[in-house]
Each structure stands twice: as structure tokens, then as C-alpha cells.
Write a protein that holds these residues in place. Structure first.
Motif, PDB file in Angstrom:
ATOM      1  N   ILE A   1       0.810  -1.223   0.000  1.00  0.00           N
ATOM      2  CA  ILE A   1       0.000   0.000   0.000  1.00  0.00           C
ATOM      3  C   ILE A   1       0.845   1.276   0.000  1.00  0.00           C
ATOM      4  O   ILE A   1       0.285   2.372  -0.067  1.00  0.00           O
ATOM      5  N   VAL A   2       2.181   1.142   0.075  1.00  0.00           N
ATOM      6  CA  VAL A   2       3.022   2.338   0.095  1.00  0.00           C
ATOM      7  C   VAL A   2       2.799   3.227  -1.127  1.00  0.00           C
ATOM      8  O   VAL A   2       2.593   4.445  -1.000  1.00  0.00           O
TER       9      VAL A   2
ATOM     10  N   PHE B   1       1.225   7.243  -0.946  1.00  0.00           N
ATOM     11  CA  PHE B   1       1.946   8.423  -1.404  1.00  0.00           C
ATOM     12  C   PHE B   1       1.364   8.984  -2.701  1.00  0.00           C
ATOM     13  O   PHE B   1       1.490  10.179  -2.972  1.00  0.00           O
ATOM     14  N   SER B   2       0.683   8.145  -3.480  1.00  0.00           N
ATOM     15  CA  SER B   2      -0.039   8.660  -4.637  1.00  0.00           C
ATOM     16  C   SER B   2      -1.185   9.550  -4.187  1.00  0.00           C
ATOM     17  O   SER B   2      -1.413  10.643  -4.740  1.00  0.00           O
ATOM     18  N   GLY B   3      -1.917   9.095  -3.162  1.00  0.00           N
ATOM     19  CA  GLY B   3      -3.008   9.902  -2.638  1.00  0.00           C
ATOM     20  C   GLY B   3      -2.529  11.201  -2.024  1.00  0.00           C
ATOM     21  O   GLY B   3      -3.141  12.259  -2.209  1.00  0.00           O
ATOM     22  N   LEU B   4      -1.394  11.153  -1.312  1.00  0.00           N
ATOM     23  CA  LEU B   4      -0.870  12.362  -0.680  1.00  0.00           C
ATOM     24  C   LEU B   4      -0.373  13.371  -1.715  1.00  0.00           C
ATOM     25  O   LEU B   4      -0.510  14.586  -1.536  1.00  0.00           O
TER      26      LEU B   4
ATOM     27  N   THR C   1      12.055   0.320  -0.785  1.00  0.00           N
ATOM     28  CA  THR C   1      10.965   1.083  -0.190  1.00  0.00           C
ATOM     29  C   THR C   1      10.953   2.514  -0.711  1.00  0.00           C
ATOM     30  O   THR C   1       9.890   3.068  -1.022  1.00  0.00           O
ATOM     31  N   VAL C   2      12.135   3.130  -0.820  1.00  0.00           N
ATOM     32  CA  VAL C   2      12.231   4.474  -1.379  1.00  0.00           C
ATOM     33  C   VAL C   2      11.685   4.502  -2.804  1.00  0.00           C
ATOM     34  O   VAL C   2      10.969   5.440  -3.193  1.00  0.00           O
ATOM     35  N   ALA C   3      11.992   3.470  -3.574  1.00  0.00           N
ATOM     36  CA  ALA C   3      11.487   3.406  -4.948  1.00  0.00           C
ATOM     37  C   ALA C   3       9.961   3.363  -4.982  1.00  0.00           C
ATOM     38  O   ALA C   3       9.329   4.009  -5.825  1.00  0.00           O
ATOM     39  N   LEU C   4       9.358   2.617  -4.060  1.00  0.00           N
ATOM     40  CA  LEU C   4       7.895   2.539  -4.020  1.00  0.00           C
ATOM     41  C   LEU C   4       7.282   3.864  -3.571  1.00  0.00           C
ATOM     42  O   LEU C   4       6.209   4.251  -4.054  1.00  0.00           O
ATOM     43  N   VAL C   5       7.949   4.551  -2.643  1.00  0.00           N
ATOM     44  CA  VAL C   5       7.483   5.880  -2.236  1.00  0.00           C
ATOM     45  C   VAL C   5       7.499   6.827  -3.431  1.00  0.00           C
ATOM     46  O   VAL C   5       6.531   7.561  -3.691  1.00  0.00           O
ATOM     47  N   LEU C   6       8.592   6.802  -4.186  1.00  0.00           N
ATOM     48  CA  LEU C   6       8.702   7.658  -5.371  1.00  0.00           C
ATOM     49  C   LEU C   6       7.677   7.264  -6.437  1.00  0.00           C
ATOM     50  O   LEU C   6       7.126   8.127  -7.129  1.00  0.00           O
ATOM     51  N   GLN C   7       7.426   5.958  -6.560  1.00  0.00           N
ATOM     52  CA  GLN C   7       6.414   5.515  -7.525  1.00  0.00           C
ATOM     53  C   GLN C   7       5.069   6.148  -7.220  1.00  0.00           C
ATOM     54  O   GLN C   7       4.361   6.614  -8.125  1.00  0.00           O
ATOM     55  N   GLY C   8       4.706   6.161  -5.943  1.00  0.00           N
ATOM     56  CA  GLY C   8       3.428   6.754  -5.565  1.00  0.00           C
ATOM     57  C   GLY C   8       3.421   8.259  -5.721  1.00  0.00           C
ATOM     58  O   GLY C   8       2.510   8.828  -6.325  1.00  0.00           O
ATOM     59  N   PHE C   9       4.459   8.922  -5.204  1.00  0.00           N
ATOM     60  CA  PHE C   9       4.456  10.380  -5.188  1.00  0.00           C
ATOM     61  C   PHE C   9       4.703  10.981  -6.567  1.00  0.00           C
ATOM     62  O   PHE C   9       4.055  11.965  -6.949  1.00  0.00           O
TER      63      PHE C   9
ATOM     64  N   ARG D   1      -7.187  20.311  -9.983  1.00  0.00           N
ATOM     65  CA  ARG D   1      -7.431  20.335  -8.540  1.00  0.00           C
ATOM     66  C   ARG D   1      -8.521  19.351  -8.157  1.00  0.00           C
ATOM     67  O   ARG D   1      -8.385  18.620  -7.175  1.00  0.00           O
ATOM     68  N   MET D   2      -9.622  19.304  -8.942  1.00  0.00           N
ATOM     69  CA  MET D   2     -10.716  18.421  -8.585  1.00  0.00           C
ATOM     70  C   MET D   2     -10.305  16.956  -8.677  1.00  0.00           C
ATOM     71  O   MET D   2     -10.569  16.156  -7.767  1.00  0.00           O
ATOM     72  N   PHE D   3      -9.650  16.579  -9.783  1.00  0.00           N
ATOM     73  CA  PHE D   3      -9.280  15.173  -9.933  1.00  0.00           C
ATOM     74  C   PHE D   3      -8.131  14.798  -9.005  1.00  0.00           C
ATOM     75  O   PHE D   3      -8.012  13.635  -8.602  1.00  0.00           O
ATOM     76  N   GLY D   4      -7.282  15.756  -8.638  1.00  0.00           N
ATOM     77  CA  GLY D   4      -6.279  15.476  -7.620  1.00  0.00           C
ATOM     78  C   GLY D   4      -6.914  15.164  -6.281  1.00  0.00           C
ATOM     79  O   GLY D   4      -6.519  14.214  -5.589  1.00  0.00           O
ATOM     80  N   SER D   5      -7.915  15.948  -5.904  1.00  0.00           N
ATOM     81  CA  SER D   5      -8.627  15.700  -4.652  1.00  0.00           C
ATOM     82  C   SER D   5      -9.404  14.387  -4.718  1.00  0.00           C
ATOM     83  O   SER D   5      -9.458  13.635  -3.727  1.00  0.00           O
TER      84      SER D   5
END
Length: 396
Positions: free
Chosen positions: A64-65, A69-72, A114-122, A342-346
Motif C-alpha cells: 500500500i506504500v 503516497f499517490s493519494g498524498l 521502499t524508497v522506490a515505491l514511495v517515489l512511484q506513488g508520489f 485540482r478536482m481530480f487530484g482531490s
């Protein structure tokens, strides 16, 4: 032409929206870019032992990482897209996936992976970026149809990607397949670079006429039902294999995979027809969709044969199709008159929140009550959401 006539005439620029081929190209880009993101996480238990986690005990957390981070990151990238250009931010998302996949493929330790997965999401977030791009060029039925197509692209990738990863595994380990898959978002970025910066067509108008009042759909309702729908459908995913093994002992892995994919195949088969049928009444379709999701999830409990389990998955597939299509229509309505990035990001933030909540609740109730509990929790959520949608119809 008289002076009066000239004053009444307003120059109308040529339409600047996207044509059908361009929309299909965008869907293809999203499909190929999703392969590693959707196809490799199921193989984390095979990847992690080579990185020092002998038992793969971190697989559940790392799964879920990227979602977290994709959601954030989605609201931030959405606002930047509205400010600096949707095409530019969509290219950024594809290139961000490329970089993160390369880092994941070369990682030689659990922290680096783990860092790679964080970057994948963000750095990724291609779905929100894609929807924002489309919403800047399309509106109304055209936009909702395009959003429905994007969901179809995601479903197709969700079905096909694990199969391809498994087929390649004898020759290339799932870990090193990240390096191969990095080529896909890079190719997608190359194709997207050829597409125009999106802008909506300007409609003809005449002097003296008041512009049509734009009444956007309710964001509060959209965000609420999006969270509830994602939660109620995703909650059955993590422990579905365990439930199948409990209900159908001795069943082959191929059959289990097909049962997992069946609801998504329903979407691919029927989404277009459902969109045409419920375009003018999305709340009705969404309420029916939640009802079918509840019925399908509830049917997983008493299912004790391959036939009854297949019927339960088909019922869930009907609900999944109705819900996703009608959510696309509601999103297109809500986007009217609003900044699409903005809307689709939210909306992406809310959706990812629903997925994370589903994973956490599924783990808790499965640990306490067994693999049937997550589907029952999803059933209750879907029933409450169906009632909420029906109440919102009566209030309008």
C-alpha cells in the motif's frame, strides 16, 4: 455586412478538444504505464526475500506504500497542472514512473526498494493526471465516456499485467522486471508528447446573450460515494485467495486468478452499454451498483461450489461496472466550471484513502473473524452507500 450585424457577430475559434483517436491514444498510454504498478505488487512475496526480508513479512505494508503516497501527492500535482499545464504534468507523471521503476529494479536492499515505491506513488499519479488532462479538453457526455474508457484501461491492465509478469518470471525475476517495465511509461511519455495541450472548444455565441449558467455537480456527494465505493469493492481483494482456498479446497491457481479477474472482465464487456443507458440518471445507476456490490459480496459467504462462487463474482462485477461508470458521469458533472486538475487530484486523494482504509480494515477483521469478514464489512458499507445515494436523488 452592416455595422449592427458585425457587432452581433462573435468570432468562433476552431474546436480545440480531443478527437477519438487522441482519446484512445491516451487510454493506451495509461494501460502500458500501469503494467508494473499493477502487475508486480502481487509478486512482492517473491521479491522481498532477495532484499533481506526472508519471510516477505513486509509485503503487506509495501503493497500500500505507492497507494498512500499517490493519494498524498495527487492534490499538489493537480493544482500544479491547473497552473502550469495539464500536458506537462501528465508527462511528469509518466517520467516519474520511469525513474521509480528503474530505482526499484536496481535496488539491492529493502530500504532502497521502499524508497522506490514511495517515489512511484508520489511521482506517479498517472490516473489523476490523465483525467485532469481529459477534463481540460472535454466536458459532459464526452468527458464521462472518456473517463469510462480510462477505467476500462485500468481494468484491462489489472487483468493482463499479473499474467504477463508470471509468464516472464522463469526468465526474468519479478524484481528485475521493474527495469523492463520502466520502458513502458517512457514510451507512453513519448506518445503523449505528440498530443496537444488540452483546451475546450469555444461554442458559438451572439452579443447580448447571457452565458449559460453552469451548475456543477456536488463535490461532497462525489467524494463520499467515491470513498465508499472504493472501500466496499477493494476490501475483498487482499484475502480473496484465502477465501477461495477455504471455500474451494484443491482449486487450481488458474481458476483462482480467473475468479479474481471476473468482475473486471464484466466491466470490459459491458461498460460502454452501461454508460449509454445511465448517462442521464447516474445516481440511479450508482444506487443499483451499490446494491449489486452488496449482494455480490454477501454471496461470497455462503458460496460453497465453483458455480456459486462464480455467480457471486458476476454479481460483484455487475455492481463494479454500474458503480464505476456512474461515478465517471458524476465526476464529469462535478467538473463543470471547476479547475480539473485540482478536482481530480482531490478525487484521487479520496479514492486512495478508501483503498488504504479497505486494506487496514480487511487485515483487522480477517485477523479477528476470518476471511469471510472483509466481504461482510464491504456488504454493510455498500448498503449504507446505496441508501445515501437514494436519499440524494430525492433531495434534488
Amino acid at each position: 455586412m452592416s455595422t449592427a450585424a458585425a457587432e452581433r457577430t462573435v468570432t468562433v475559434p476552431a474546436p480545440a478538444g480531443l478527437d477519438r483517436r487522441q482519446v484512445h491514444a491516451i487510454a493506451a498510454c495509461y494501460f502500458v504505464a500501469s503494467f508494473a504498478a499493477l502487475g508486480l505488487p502481487p509478486f512482492l512475496t517473491q521479491i522481498l526475500p532477495g532484499l533481506g526480508d526472508a519471510d516477505g513479512s513486509w509485503a503487506g505494508v509495501l503493497y500500500i506504500v505507492p497507494t498512500v503516497f499517490s493519494g498524498l501527492g495527487a492534490p499538489l500535482w493537480g493544482r500544479l497542472a491547473d497552473r502550469f499545464g495539464r500536458k506537462r504534468l501528465l508527462l511528469r507523471a509518466q517520467l516519474g514512473l520511469t525513474v521509480s521503476f528503474l530505482i526499484a529494479g536496481w535496488a539491492d536492499s529493502l530500504p532502497a526498494f521502499t524508497v522506490a515505491l514511495v517515489l512511484q506513488g508520489f511521482l506517479g499519479g498517472t490516473f489523476a493526471a490523465t483525467n485532469g488532462y481529459l477534463a481540460a479538453a472535454l466536458e459532459g457526455p464526452g468527458l464521462s465516456k472518456a473517463l469510462t474508457l480510462m477505467q476500462g484501461s485500468a481494468r484491462a491492465s489489472l487483468v493482463a499485467a499479473p499474467i504477463l509478469v508470471g509468464a516472464l518470471s522463469p526468465w526474468i525475476s519479478p524484481h528485475r522486471q521493474y527495469l523492463v517495465m520502466a520502458v513502458l511509461p517512457l514510451l507512453a511519455a513519448g506518445l503523449l508528447a505528440l498530443l496537444p495541450e488540452p483546451s475546450r472548444p469555444v461554442r458559438p455565441s451572439t452579443a447580448g446573450q447571457q452565458p449559460a449558467t453552469v451548475v456543477p455537480g456536488s463535490l461532497k456527494l462525489l467524494y463520499t460515494v467515491e470513498f465508499a465505493f472504493v472501500f466496499s469493492t477493494i476490501i475483498s481483494f487482499p484475502y480473496l485467495v484465502a477465501l477461495v482456498e477455504q471455500k474451494l479446497p484443491g482449486v487450481s491457481g488458474t481458476v483462482t486468478g480467473l475468479l479474481f479477474a471476473l468482475p473486471h472482465l464484466c466491466y470490459l464487456a459491458a461498460a460502454g452499454r452501461v454508460h449509454a443507458r445511465f448517462l442521464e440518471r447516474p445516481r440511479t445507476g450508482l444506487a443499483i451498483g451499490f446494491a449489486f456490490v452488496a449482494l455480490g459480496l454477501a454471496a461470497h459467504g455462503p458460496a460453497s461450489s465453483l458455480l456459486t462462487f462464480t455467480l457471486a463474482r458476476l454479481l460483484l462485477g455487475i455492481g463494479l461496472t454500474l458503480g464505476l461508470v456512474c461515478l465517471s458521469v458524476l465526476a464529469a458533472e462535478a467538473c463543470r466550471g471547476r479547475a480539473p486538475g485540482r478536482m481530480f487530484g482531490s478525487l484521487e486523494f479520496v479514492s486512495k484513502g478508501g483503498a488504504v482504509a479497505a486494506g487496514v480494515v480487511a487485515a483487522l477483521v480477517n485477523s479477528a473473524f476470518g476471511p469471510t469478514a472483509p466481504v461482510l464489512a464491504g456488504t454493510a458499507t455498500a448498503l449504507v452507500a446505496a441508501a445515501l445515494v437514494l436519499l440524494s436523488r430525492r433531495s434534488n
